[in-house]
Design a protein around this motif. Structure first.
Motif, PDB file in Angstrom:
ATOM      1  N   ALA A  74      42.676  36.807  28.558  1.00 36.01           N
ATOM      2  CA  ALA A  74      43.718  36.893  29.575  1.00 36.01           C
ATOM      3  C   ALA A  74      43.334  37.852  30.696  1.00 36.01           C
ATOM      4  O   ALA A  74      43.492  37.549  31.881  1.00 36.01           O
ATOM      5  N   CYS A  75      42.800  39.019  30.322  1.00 35.90           N
ATOM      6  CA  CYS A  75      42.457  40.014  31.339  1.00 35.90           C
ATOM      7  C   CYS A  75      41.250  39.599  32.172  1.00 35.90           C
ATOM      8  O   CYS A  75      41.228  39.807  33.383  1.00 35.90           O
ATOM      9  N   VAL A  76      40.253  39.009  31.532  1.00 39.88           N
ATOM     10  CA  VAL A  76      39.054  38.597  32.262  1.00 39.88           C
ATOM     11  C   VAL A  76      39.388  37.539  33.302  1.00 39.88           C
ATOM     12  O   VAL A  76      38.933  37.597  34.449  1.00 39.88           O
ATOM     13  N   LEU A 131      48.840  42.575  18.483  1.00 35.19           N
ATOM     14  CA  LEU A 131      50.047  43.339  18.792  1.00 35.19           C
ATOM     15  C   LEU A 131      49.756  44.739  19.313  1.00 35.19           C
ATOM     16  O   LEU A 131      50.674  45.541  19.484  1.00 35.19           O
ATOM     17  N   ASN A 132      48.479  45.022  19.563  1.00 34.31           N
ATOM     18  CA  ASN A 132      48.094  46.343  20.054  1.00 34.31           C
ATOM     19  C   ASN A 132      47.929  46.302  21.572  1.00 34.31           C
ATOM     20  O   ASN A 132      46.940  45.766  22.079  1.00 34.31           O
ATOM     21  N   PRO A 133      48.869  46.869  22.353  1.00 35.31           N
ATOM     22  CA  PRO A 133      48.785  46.799  23.819  1.00 35.31           C
ATOM     23  C   PRO A 133      47.627  47.591  24.403  1.00 35.31           C
ATOM     24  O   PRO A 133      47.236  47.383  25.552  1.00 35.31           O
ATOM     25  N   LYS A 134      47.046  48.490  23.628  1.00 37.38           N
ATOM     26  CA  LYS A 134      45.925  49.284  24.125  1.00 37.38           C
ATOM     27  C   LYS A 134      44.749  48.405  24.535  1.00 37.38           C
ATOM     28  O   LYS A 134      44.024  48.731  25.485  1.00 37.38           O
ATOM     29  N   LEU A 135      44.564  47.293  23.853  1.00 42.31           N
ATOM     30  CA  LEU A 135      43.444  46.412  24.162  1.00 42.31           C
ATOM     31  C   LEU A 135      43.561  45.824  25.562  1.00 42.31           C
ATOM     32  O   LEU A 135      42.612  45.853  26.355  1.00 42.31           O
ATOM     33  N   SER A 136      44.739  45.282  25.890  1.00 38.95           N
ATOM     34  CA  SER A 136      44.933  44.701  27.217  1.00 38.95           C
ATOM     35  C   SER A 136      44.787  45.751  28.302  1.00 38.95           C
ATOM     36  O   SER A 136      44.171  45.515  29.351  1.00 38.95           O
ATOM     37  N   LEU A 137      45.357  46.936  28.066  1.00 43.74           N
ATOM     38  CA  LEU A 137      45.250  48.014  29.050  1.00 43.74           C
ATOM     39  C   LEU A 137      43.796  48.430  29.254  1.00 43.74           C
ATOM     40  O   LEU A 137      43.364  48.687  30.371  1.00 43.74           O
ATOM     41  N   PHE A 138      43.042  48.464  28.158  1.00 45.36           N
ATOM     42  CA  PHE A 138      41.635  48.854  28.267  1.00 45.36           C
ATOM     43  C   PHE A 138      40.854  47.871  29.126  1.00 45.36           C
ATOM     44  O   PHE A 138      40.180  48.261  30.077  1.00 45.36           O
ATOM     45  N   PHE A 139      40.966  46.590  28.810  1.00 48.54           N
ATOM     46  CA  PHE A 139      40.219  45.590  29.570  1.00 48.54           C
ATOM     47  C   PHE A 139      40.674  45.548  31.018  1.00 48.54           C
ATOM     48  O   PHE A 139      39.856  45.455  31.936  1.00 48.54           O
ATOM     49  N   LEU A 140      41.972  45.617  31.256  1.00 45.12           N
ATOM     50  CA  LEU A 140      42.497  45.544  32.612  1.00 45.12           C
ATOM     51  C   LEU A 140      42.083  46.747  33.441  1.00 45.12           C
ATOM     52  O   LEU A 140      41.786  46.632  34.630  1.00 45.12           O
ATOM     53  N   ALA A 141      42.025  47.916  32.820  1.00 45.44           N
ATOM     54  CA  ALA A 141      41.747  49.139  33.566  1.00 45.44           C
ATOM     55  C   ALA A 141      40.256  49.395  33.769  1.00 45.44           C
ATOM     56  O   ALA A 141      39.857  49.942  34.809  1.00 45.44           O
ATOM     57  N   PHE A 142      39.409  49.000  32.816  1.00 46.58           N
ATOM     58  CA  PHE A 142      38.036  49.471  32.838  1.00 46.58           C
ATOM     59  C   PHE A 142      36.950  48.454  33.133  1.00 46.58           C
ATOM     60  O   PHE A 142      35.891  48.818  33.630  1.00 46.58           O
ATOM     61  N   LEU A 143      37.162  47.207  32.827  1.00 47.76           N
ATOM     62  CA  LEU A 143      36.088  46.246  33.073  1.00 47.76           C
ATOM     63  C   LEU A 143      35.613  46.227  34.523  1.00 47.76           C
ATOM     64  O   LEU A 143      34.406  46.156  34.768  1.00 47.76           O
ATOM     65  N   PRO A 144      36.510  46.305  35.520  1.00 45.77           N
ATOM     66  CA  PRO A 144      36.020  46.255  36.913  1.00 45.77           C
ATOM     67  C   PRO A 144      35.111  47.412  37.282  1.00 45.77           C
ATOM     68  O   PRO A 144      34.301  47.301  38.210  1.00 45.77           O
ATOM     69  N   GLN A 145      35.215  48.541  36.569  1.00 42.89           N
ATOM     70  CA  GLN A 145      34.412  49.713  36.920  1.00 42.89           C
ATOM     71  C   GLN A 145      32.914  49.480  36.692  1.00 42.89           C
ATOM     72  O   GLN A 145      32.083  50.171  37.276  1.00 42.89           O
ATOM     73  N   PHE A 146      32.596  48.516  35.867  1.00 42.14           N
ATOM     74  CA  PHE A 146      31.216  48.347  35.435  1.00 42.14           C
ATOM     75  C   PHE A 146      30.596  47.034  35.911  1.00 42.14           C
ATOM     76  O   PHE A 146      29.548  46.619  35.416  1.00 42.14           O
ATOM     77  N   ILE A 147      31.254  46.401  36.878  1.00 48.29           N
ATOM     78  CA  ILE A 147      30.715  45.184  37.474  1.00 48.29           C
ATOM     79  C   ILE A 147      30.107  45.531  38.832  1.00 48.29           C
ATOM     80  O   ILE A 147      30.761  46.155  39.667  1.00 48.29           O
ATOM     81  N   PRO A 148      28.843  45.178  39.095  1.00 45.34           N
ATOM     82  CA  PRO A 148      28.238  45.461  40.403  1.00 45.34           C
ATOM     83  C   PRO A 148      29.043  44.864  41.547  1.00 45.34           C
ATOM     84  O   PRO A 148      29.615  43.771  41.423  1.00 45.34           O
ATOM     85  N   VAL A 149      29.126  45.593  42.654  1.00 48.83           N
ATOM     86  CA  VAL A 149      29.899  45.141  43.807  1.00 48.83           C
ATOM     87  C   VAL A 149      29.410  43.781  44.299  1.00 48.83           C
ATOM     88  O   VAL A 149      30.199  42.928  44.719  1.00 48.83           O
TER      89      VAL A 149
END
Length: 204
Positions: free
Chosen positions: A53-55, A118-136
């Motif tokens: 979902a987040c990706v 049922l763990n919301p931490k997973l969605s928050l993690f992917f939503l918040a951090f994945l973009p930081q590590f993708i080259p511009v």
């Protein structure tokens, strides 16, 4: 693409004694190493819905708005600091409970799967951090994010297996040493705060 910052952040998140870790440890303590393997398998599979979902959403965001991207970045910083504060305050010992014998090994996997869904931490993690590590200038950000997500899942599986295998031999130490748990939690809190500061001042 696989930066040391991403690997460190992912490892810290996976190592945190959350519901999936506690479930895997308790399974290893009371049902053995084979059962803990299935617990780890189920918890890892439970990551897939949040990751998918987040990706899919982030791929569109990265192509549409630099402002939104920056907002997500600082949301990630805020989330890291929130986790740091939460981990610093949580200084109690782990409480582990045995599992019943119904359902067999695949029943153990299904329960682990549901725990992570049922763990919301997973969605928050992917939503918040994945973009930081993708080259511009990444030509295929969707593929890049899928790779990062797969690495995170692989790391989760291996670490959870490690927790399960060590659970029996370390059971007395883990259950009866609040001081050790407090030290681990505060170490994680400091790591989150440092990573949050690094993200806040990062120049992409």
């Amino acid at each position: 693409m696989l930066s040391i910052e991403f690997l460190i952040t992912s490892l810290i998140v996976v190592l945190i004694p959350g519901t999936g870790v506690i479930y895997t440890i308790s399974t290893g303590l009371f049902k053995g190493s084979r059962a803990s393997f299935f617990a780890a398998l189920g918890c890892t599979a439970g990551i897939i819905p949040s990751l998918s979902a987040c990706v899919l959403g982030l791929a569109a965001i990265m192509h549409s708005s630099a402002l939104v991207f920056q907002l997500i970045k600082f949301a990630g910083v805020a989330y890291l600091l929130y986790l740091a504060w939460g981990m610093w305050k949580e200084t109690g010992a782990l409480v582990l409970e045995g599992e019943d014998n119904k359902g067999g090994l695949w029943g153990i996997s299904v329960k682990g799967f549901l725990i992570n869904i049922l763990n919301p931490k997973l969605s928050l993690f992917f939503l918040a951090f994945l973009p930081q590590f993708i080259p511009v200038d990444a030509a295929a950000p969707l593929i890049n994010m899928l790779v990062l997500g797969a690495v995170f899942m692989g790391m989760t599986f291996l670490v959870f297996i490690m927790y399960g295998l060590l659970a029996n031999s370390l059971s007395q130490y883990v259950v009866n040493s609040p001081k050790a748990i407090r030290y681990i939690q505060r170490s994680f809190a400091a790591s989150f705060a440092l990573l949050g500061a690094k993200l806040a001042f990062a120049d992409r």
